[in-house]
Design a protein around this motif. Structure first.
Motif, PDB file in Angstrom:
ATOM      1  N   ASN A  84       0.807  -1.230   0.000  1.00 28.96           N
ATOM      2  CA  ASN A  84       0.000   0.000   0.000  1.00 28.96           C
ATOM      3  C   ASN A  84       0.838   1.277   0.000  1.00 28.96           C
ATOM      4  OD1 ASN A  84      -2.580  -1.310   0.009  1.00 28.96           O
ATOM      5  ND2 ASN A  84      -2.281  -1.768   2.173  1.00 28.96           N
ATOM      6  N   THR A  85       1.971   1.243  -0.703  1.00 29.33           N
ATOM      7  CA  THR A  85       2.769   2.454  -0.866  1.00 29.33           C
ATOM      8  C   THR A  85       2.761   2.954  -2.312  1.00 29.33           C
ATOM      9  OG1 THR A  85       4.778   1.101  -1.067  1.00 29.33           O
ATOM     10  CG2 THR A  85       4.321   2.066   1.080  1.00 29.33           C
ATOM     11  N   PHE A  86       2.443   2.082  -3.281  1.00 29.51           N
ATOM     12  CA  PHE A  86       2.474   2.452  -4.695  1.00 29.51           C
ATOM     13  C   PHE A  86       1.091   2.373  -5.334  1.00 29.51           C
ATOM     14  CE2 PHE A  86       6.943   1.280  -4.200  1.00 29.51           C
ATOM     15  CZ  PHE A  86       7.580   2.266  -4.949  1.00 29.51           C
ATOM     16  N   GLY A  87       0.806   3.333  -6.207  1.00 29.36           N
ATOM     17  CA  GLY A  87      -0.383   3.262  -7.043  1.00 29.36           C
ATOM     18  C   GLY A  87      -0.170   2.281  -8.187  1.00 29.36           C
ATOM     19  N   PRO A  88      -1.136   2.166  -9.117  1.00 28.82           N
ATOM     20  CA  PRO A  88      -1.013   1.236 -10.245  1.00 28.82           C
ATOM     21  C   PRO A  88       0.073   1.671 -11.225  1.00 28.82           C
ATOM     22  CG  PRO A  88      -2.920   2.662 -10.527  1.00 28.82           C
ATOM     23  CD  PRO A  88      -2.385   2.944  -9.157  1.00 28.82           C
ATOM     24  N   GLY A  89       0.576   0.707 -12.003  1.00 30.32           N
ATOM     25  CA  GLY A  89       1.576   1.019 -13.012  1.00 30.32           C
ATOM     26  C   GLY A  89       2.997   1.049 -12.482  1.00 30.32           C
ATOM     27  N   LEU A  90       3.271   0.312 -11.403  1.00 35.33           N
ATOM     28  CA  LEU A  90       4.604   0.266 -10.824  1.00 35.33           C
ATOM     29  C   LEU A  90       5.557  -0.494 -11.745  1.00 35.33           C
ATOM     30  CD1 LEU A  90       6.713   0.490  -8.528  1.00 35.33           C
ATOM     31  CD2 LEU A  90       5.680  -1.584  -7.539  1.00 35.33           C
ATOM     32  N   CYS A  91       6.751   0.068 -11.962  1.00 40.43           N
ATOM     33  CA  CYS A  91       7.790  -0.607 -12.754  1.00 40.43           C
ATOM     34  C   CYS A  91       9.088  -0.617 -11.948  1.00 40.43           C
ATOM     35  CB  CYS A  91       7.997   0.113 -14.090  1.00 40.43           C
ATOM     36  SG  CYS A  91       9.275  -0.661 -15.106  1.00 40.43           S
ATOM     37  N   LEU A  92       9.476  -1.798 -11.481  1.00 40.82           N
ATOM     38  CA  LEU A  92      10.771  -1.996 -10.826  1.00 40.82           C
ATOM     39  C   LEU A  92      11.720  -2.499 -11.899  1.00 40.82           C
ATOM     40  CD1 LEU A  92       9.461  -3.775  -7.599  1.00 40.82           C
ATOM     41  CD2 LEU A  92      10.081  -1.363  -7.859  1.00 40.82           C
ATOM     42  N   CYS A  93      12.703  -1.686 -12.243  1.00 44.01           N
ATOM     43  CA  CYS A  93      13.470  -1.935 -13.469  1.00 44.01           C
ATOM     44  C   CYS A  93      14.519  -3.028 -13.366  1.00 44.01           C
ATOM     45  CB  CYS A  93      14.138  -0.644 -13.914  1.00 44.01           C
ATOM     46  SG  CYS A  93      12.980   0.676 -14.272  1.00 44.01           S
ATOM     47  N   HIS A  94      15.133  -3.191 -12.202  1.00 42.10           N
ATOM     48  CA  HIS A  94      16.255  -4.113 -12.076  1.00 42.10           C
ATOM     49  C   HIS A  94      16.256  -4.770 -10.706  1.00 42.10           C
ATOM     50  CE1 HIS A  94      17.964  -2.200 -15.636  1.00 42.10           C
ATOM     51  NE2 HIS A  94      17.776  -1.041 -15.048  1.00 42.10           N
ATOM     52  N   VAL A  95      16.881  -5.942 -10.652  1.00 42.55           N
ATOM     53  CA  VAL A  95      17.166  -6.571  -9.366  1.00 42.55           C
ATOM     54  C   VAL A  95      18.252  -5.757  -8.668  1.00 42.55           C
ATOM     55  CG1 VAL A  95      18.163  -8.623  -8.291  1.00 42.55           C
ATOM     56  CG2 VAL A  95      16.525  -8.870 -10.162  1.00 42.55           C
ATOM     57  N   GLY A  96      18.137  -5.592  -7.368  1.00 44.72           N
ATOM     58  CA  GLY A  96      19.132  -4.836  -6.614  1.00 44.72           C
ATOM     59  C   GLY A  96      18.462  -4.011  -5.539  1.00 44.72           C
ATOM     60  N   PRO A  97      19.239  -3.376  -4.683  1.00 40.35           N
ATOM     61  CA  PRO A  97      18.661  -2.710  -3.512  1.00 40.35           C
ATOM     62  C   PRO A  97      17.719  -1.557  -3.843  1.00 40.35           C
ATOM     63  CG  PRO A  97      20.985  -2.158  -3.758  1.00 40.35           C
ATOM     64  CD  PRO A  97      20.697  -3.251  -4.717  1.00 40.35           C
ATOM     65  N   ILE A  98      16.499  -1.673  -3.364  1.00 43.60           N
ATOM     66  CA  ILE A  98      15.503  -0.604  -3.416  1.00 43.60           C
ATOM     67  C   ILE A  98      14.831  -0.586  -2.043  1.00 43.60           C
ATOM     68  CG2 ILE A  98      13.334   0.204  -4.422  1.00 43.60           C
ATOM     69  CD1 ILE A  98      14.160  -1.129  -7.044  1.00 43.60           C
ATOM     70  N   ILE A  99      14.830   0.573  -1.389  1.00 43.05           N
ATOM     71  CA  ILE A  99      14.247   0.683  -0.051  1.00 43.05           C
ATOM     72  C   ILE A  99      13.184   1.774  -0.057  1.00 43.05           C
ATOM     73  CG2 ILE A  99      14.701   1.183   2.387  1.00 43.05           C
ATOM     74  CD1 ILE A  99      17.597   0.257   1.885  1.00 43.05           C
ATOM     75  N   ILE A 100      11.958   1.398   0.316  1.00 41.92           N
ATOM     76  CA  ILE A 100      10.834   2.331   0.369  1.00 41.92           C
ATOM     77  C   ILE A 100      10.226   2.266   1.764  1.00 41.92           C
ATOM     78  CG2 ILE A 100       8.686   3.088  -0.727  1.00 41.92           C
ATOM     79  CD1 ILE A 100      11.000   2.876  -2.730  1.00 41.92           C
ATOM     80  N   ASN A 101      10.235   3.371   2.492  1.00 42.14           N
ATOM     81  CA  ASN A 101       9.664   3.431   3.830  1.00 42.14           C
ATOM     82  C   ASN A 101       8.159   3.128   3.782  1.00 42.14           C
ATOM     83  OD1 ASN A 101       8.299   4.984   6.172  1.00 42.14           O
ATOM     84  ND2 ASN A 101      10.456   5.005   6.751  1.00 42.14           N
TER      85      ASN A 101
END
Length: 201
Positions: A84-101
């Motif tokens: 419940n942090t992202f709206g529709p149409g999310l694109c995570l482009c690559h494997v690797g560290p991504i941190i979202i509070n």
């Protein structure tokens, strides 16, 4: 505040919008064979949406099982993202560290690259409070290594350059870059993202 996934119709719309953000309308067997779609990232996104649906509808056992799978895939891919942090149409482009509070609120059609960190200041910082986190609009491109901190607002159609450090509000339709980030042009994210959720173009 974004609309939460409450119904199966919402769930299907979010999953389809996430797929469309990759430039794909439908997953075919040929795509799977040729590896044209990253199966691990796509599975992670689908589990994320199903977990959001289960969480928002108090489906206890289902939620716990999905949460376990989501956590497992997150460790494997290097993603720390809360439901419940992202709206529709999310694109995570690559494997690797991504941190979202988990207090962040990010709109539709977000394109997130590796090394991105969106959240609060350090607990040692005088500005730290639990929900001191960014609100990000629709159609935002966030380049590799970008850091976005504090209770700030990022407008719609914004592009954030690689390794930028954003700690102040950003208006609509601009590109920011640098440390600290500053507006460098008024091109924004146009041409940098694929609109998975077409109503937010």
């Amino acid at each position: 505040m974004m609309k939460l996934i409450k119904t199966k119709e919402d769930l299907n719309k979010y999953i389809q919008a996430d797929l469309n953000s990759l430039g794909i309308k439908k997953i075919t067997f040929k795509m799977k064979i040729k590896g044209m779609l990253s199966p691990q990232i796509w599975k992670y996104e689908v589990i994320l949406r199903k977990l959001e649906y289960a969480t928002n509808n108090n489906k206890g056992l289902r939620r716990r099982w999905l949460n376990f799978r989501f956590y497992k895939y997150g460790i494997k891919l290097g993603f720390t993202i809360s439901p419940n942090t992202f709206g529709p149409g999310l694109c995570l482009c690559h494997v690797g560290p991504i941190i979202i509070n988990d207090h962040c609120n990010i709109g539709a059609n977000a394109r997130i690259h590796v090394g991105v960190n969106i959240g609060n200041y350090s607990r040692l910082d005088k500005n730290w409070v639990p929900d001191n986190t960014p609100t990000i609009g629709n159609n935002v491109y966030i380049g590799p290594g970008a850091k976005i901190f504090g209770k700030i607002k990022i407008g719609n159609n914004v592009a954030i350059g690689a390794n930028a450090v954003v700690t102040k509000d950003v208006p609509d339709d601009v590109t920011v870059a640098g440390v600290p980030a500053k507006v460098i042009n008024d091109e924004g994210s146009h041409g940098l993202i694929i609109y998975g959720a077409s109503e937010y173009k």
